[in-house]
Design an enzyme around this catalytic site. Sequence first.
Site, PDB file in Angstrom:
ATOM      1  N   ILE A 145       1.171  -1.192   0.307  1.00  0.00           N
ATOM      2  CA  ILE A 145       0.099   0.036   0.177  1.00  0.00           C
ATOM      3  C   ILE A 145       0.758   1.577  -0.314  1.00  0.00           C
ATOM      4  O   ILE A 145       0.879   1.728  -0.875  1.00  0.00           O
ATOM      5  CB  ILE A 145      -1.137   0.236   1.789  1.00  0.00           C
ATOM      6  CG1 ILE A 145      -1.975  -1.627   1.098  1.00  0.00           C
ATOM      7  CG2 ILE A 145      -1.960   1.303   1.600  1.00  0.00           C
ATOM      8  CD1 ILE A 145      -3.004  -1.791   2.255  1.00  0.00           C
ATOM      9  N   GLU A 146       1.743   1.066   1.113  1.00  0.00           N
ATOM     10  CA  GLU A 146       2.971   2.323   0.665  1.00  0.00           C
ATOM     11  C   GLU A 146       3.364   3.017  -0.989  1.00  0.00           C
ATOM     12  O   GLU A 146       3.745   3.507  -0.829  1.00  0.00           O
ATOM     13  CB  GLU A 146       4.193   2.540   2.024  1.00  0.00           C
ATOM     14  CG  GLU A 146       3.237   2.653   3.162  1.00  0.00           C
ATOM     15  CD  GLU A 146       4.215   1.902   4.830  1.00  0.00           C
ATOM     16  OE1 GLU A 146       5.949   2.030   4.690  1.00  0.00           O
ATOM     17  OE2 GLU A 146       4.486   1.692   5.985  1.00  0.00           O
ATOM     18  N   ILE A 147       3.961   1.833  -0.853  1.00  0.00           N
ATOM     19  CA  ILE A 147       4.675   1.983  -2.215  1.00  0.00           C
ATOM     20  C   ILE A 147       3.951   2.418  -3.402  1.00  0.00           C
ATOM     21  O   ILE A 147       4.651   2.910  -4.111  1.00  0.00           O
ATOM     22  CB  ILE A 147       5.577  -0.187  -2.655  1.00  0.00           C
ATOM     23  CG1 ILE A 147       6.736   0.626  -3.762  1.00  0.00           C
ATOM     24  CG2 ILE A 147       5.005  -0.503  -3.170  1.00  0.00           C
ATOM     25  CD1 ILE A 147       7.951   1.799  -3.267  1.00  0.00           C
TER      26      ILE A 147
END
Length: 169
Positions: A94-96
């Site tokens: 999700i972060e990337i």
Amino acid sequence: MAASENAGFASSSSSSSASSYEVFLSFCGKDTRTTFTDHLYHALLDAGIYTFRDNEELRMGETIGPELITAIEQSRISIPIFSKNYASSKWCLIEITKILECKNTMGQVVLPIFYNIEPSAVRNQTGSYAKAFKEHQNCYGDPTMQKWKEALRKVGSLKGWHSNNIAGG
């Protein structure tokens, strides 16, 4: 970063009200939290660079998802630390994906580090990354999986640092 470069970096960031953090660290905790990421985090702080790391910045009782997304959006630079188990973490993926979005829409600088993993494994989702996606397949639909793969492919293609090429790495 040299002290003179850091001074310019810090002063330029203080004039920008859009960024709360200078750097956001994205990493798989079980791989690097108490080793490489901890050393990098403290080196950045010692250089006067305001850095987001989840265990210092997230408060007990806060909802994790929105806080992480906001921290990414408010950072000028993101440093994803790709490691063996990075793709096995839903939160890392999700972060990337959000980091890539911020790079494309807001010009966020992304400086990848490949920690004991080949950049091609990140780009092409081979080895432990292929295994992680096979495990994710049962829980997440194709649109989500494709977004995650595309983010890894694009960010994994950026020039970055490889731990095998870092002194002492």
